[in-house]
Design an enzyme around this catalytic site. Structure first.
Site, PDB file in Angstrom:
ATOM      1  N   CYS A 137      38.380  39.568  33.387  1.00 28.30           N
ATOM      2  CA  CYS A 137      39.101  38.943  34.493  1.00 28.30           C
ATOM      3  C   CYS A 137      39.176  37.429  34.275  1.00 28.30           C
ATOM      4  O   CYS A 137      38.287  36.829  33.669  1.00 28.30           O
ATOM      5  CB  CYS A 137      38.408  39.239  35.822  1.00 28.30           C
ATOM      6  SG  CYS A 137      39.326  38.602  37.260  1.00 28.30           S
TER       7      CYS A 137
ATOM      8  N   ASP B  46      38.793  35.283  36.450  1.00 25.66           N
ATOM      9  CA  ASP B  46      37.885  34.639  37.412  1.00 25.66           C
ATOM     10  C   ASP B  46      36.983  33.599  36.729  1.00 25.66           C
ATOM     11  O   ASP B  46      36.349  33.889  35.718  1.00 25.66           O
ATOM     12  CB  ASP B  46      37.024  35.736  38.060  1.00 25.66           C
ATOM     13  CG  ASP B  46      36.290  35.239  39.291  1.00 25.66           C
ATOM     14  OD1 ASP B  46      35.555  34.229  39.191  1.00 25.66           O
ATOM     15  OD2 ASP B  46      36.440  35.850  40.368  1.00 25.66           O
TER      16      ASP B  46
ATOM     17  N   ARG C 255      34.229  32.563  37.453  1.00 25.14           N
ATOM     18  CA  ARG C 255      32.793  32.871  37.480  1.00 25.14           C
ATOM     19  C   ARG C 255      32.373  33.895  36.422  1.00 25.14           C
ATOM     20  O   ARG C 255      31.216  34.292  36.373  1.00 25.14           O
ATOM     21  CB  ARG C 255      32.409  33.398  38.875  1.00 25.14           C
ATOM     22  CG  ARG C 255      32.633  32.383  39.980  1.00 25.14           C
ATOM     23  CD  ARG C 255      32.622  33.038  41.335  1.00 25.14           C
ATOM     24  NE  ARG C 255      33.737  33.997  41.493  1.00 25.14           N
ATOM     25  CZ  ARG C 255      33.948  34.720  42.591  1.00 25.14           C
ATOM     26  NH1 ARG C 255      33.128  34.609  43.619  1.00 25.14           N
ATOM     27  NH2 ARG C 255      34.973  35.547  42.651  1.00 25.14           N
TER      28      ARG C 255
ATOM     29  N   HIS D 219      34.390  42.922  37.110  1.00 29.96           N
ATOM     30  CA  HIS D 219      33.244  42.334  37.811  1.00 29.96           C
ATOM     31  C   HIS D 219      33.289  42.711  39.281  1.00 29.96           C
ATOM     32  O   HIS D 219      34.373  42.897  39.857  1.00 29.96           O
ATOM     33  CB  HIS D 219      33.217  40.810  37.637  1.00 29.96           C
ATOM     34  CG  HIS D 219      34.364  40.089  38.286  1.00 29.96           C
ATOM     35  ND1 HIS D 219      34.233  39.405  39.473  1.00 29.96           N
ATOM     36  CD2 HIS D 219      35.660  39.966  37.928  1.00 29.96           C
ATOM     37  CE1 HIS D 219      35.404  38.871  39.799  1.00 29.96           C
ATOM     38  NE2 HIS D 219      36.288  39.204  38.890  1.00 29.96           N
TER      39      HIS D 219
ATOM     40  N   CYS E  28      35.614  41.248  42.688  1.00 23.69           N
ATOM     41  CA  CYS E  28      36.846  40.741  42.080  1.00 23.69           C
ATOM     42  C   CYS E  28      37.918  40.496  43.157  1.00 23.69           C
ATOM     43  O   CYS E  28      38.272  41.410  43.904  1.00 23.69           O
ATOM     44  CB  CYS E  28      37.367  41.738  41.048  1.00 23.69           C
ATOM     45  SG  CYS E  28      38.873  41.161  40.217  1.00 23.69           S
TER      46      CYS E  28
HETATM   47 CO    CO Z   1      38.294  39.242  39.147  1.00 21.74          CO
END
Ligand code: CO
Length: 210
Positions: free
Chosen positions: A46, A48, A50, A102, A105
């Site tokens: 992803c 993302d 993080r 994750h 998400c």
């Molecule tokens: Co995500």
């Protein structure tokens, strides 16, 4: 504006310190790496912020080829993802393709909630397809949190199957090239990876496990 300048300066300062640190430990590191890469892993994760693929796996530059998009999707008409896979498998000859989702998400959550966010809704429609495929299992989940966690896992599972069904992976297996496809989920709350136990090494595994 001044705040923005300071933030970007921080990035360049960090970069200099990082490169200096590596050169101090290994003077030839960048010179050698600039000649070639031979990563063993392709990470599809992803976007993302993080979920930093190389940081959380402790891998060094040169060890992992990375493709990231919102909700770690492998869509059969996505030339970007397919090109990354083809180059990684055919040219770099990676041994492992890892699809890593994750928990928590935002993309999966938006798909689950049916949120209207704009253009991205069309991309997240693929997650909603997963949601509809597993509607019964999701309905049995105990609460919203558990439902989101389960959909994050099921989404990884479907993307692992999508990876395995590409001409890239099918072709590699037909040639007898060793290639394993894995499905993992990363926990934002504890920083740990979980293996969903989907390791697929050949078409028979795909039929048996997915
Ligand atoms: Co995500």
């Amino acid at each position: 504006m001044r705040e923005k300048m300071r933030t970007l300066k921080r990035i360049f300062d960090n970069n200099r310190a990082w490169a200096t640190g590596i050169r101090e430990r290994e003077p030839d590191f960048f010179r050698e790496l600039s000649r070639q890469q031979s990563p063993e892993y392709l990470w599809i994760g992803c976007a993302d912020s993080r979920v930093p693929a190389t940081q959380l796996t402790g891998l060094a530059p040169g060890e992992m080829f990375v493709h990231r998009n919102v909700a770690n999707l492998v869509v059969h008409t996505d030339l970007n993802c397919l090109s990354v896979m083809q180059y990684a498998v055919d040219v770099l000859r990676v041994r492992h393709v890892i699809v890593c989702g994750h928990y928590g998400c935002g993309g999966v959550q938006a798909a689950l909630a049916g949120s209207r966010l704009g253009l991205i809704d069309n991309w997240l429609r693929h997650v909603q397809d997963v949601m509809e495929k597993y509607a019964q299992a999701l309905a049995r989940a105990d609460g919203e949190g558990a439902r989101l966690d389960l959909l994050c896992e099921l989404n990884v599972r479907e993307q692992v199957a999508n990876v395995c069904r590409t001409t890239v992976v099918q072709g590699a297996w037909e040639r007898g090239q060793e290639l394993s496809v894995h499905g993992w989920v990363y926990g934002l709350a504890d920083g740990l990876l979980r293996d969903l136990g989907l390791c697929v090494n050949c078409p028979e595994d795909l039929a048996a496990r997915l």
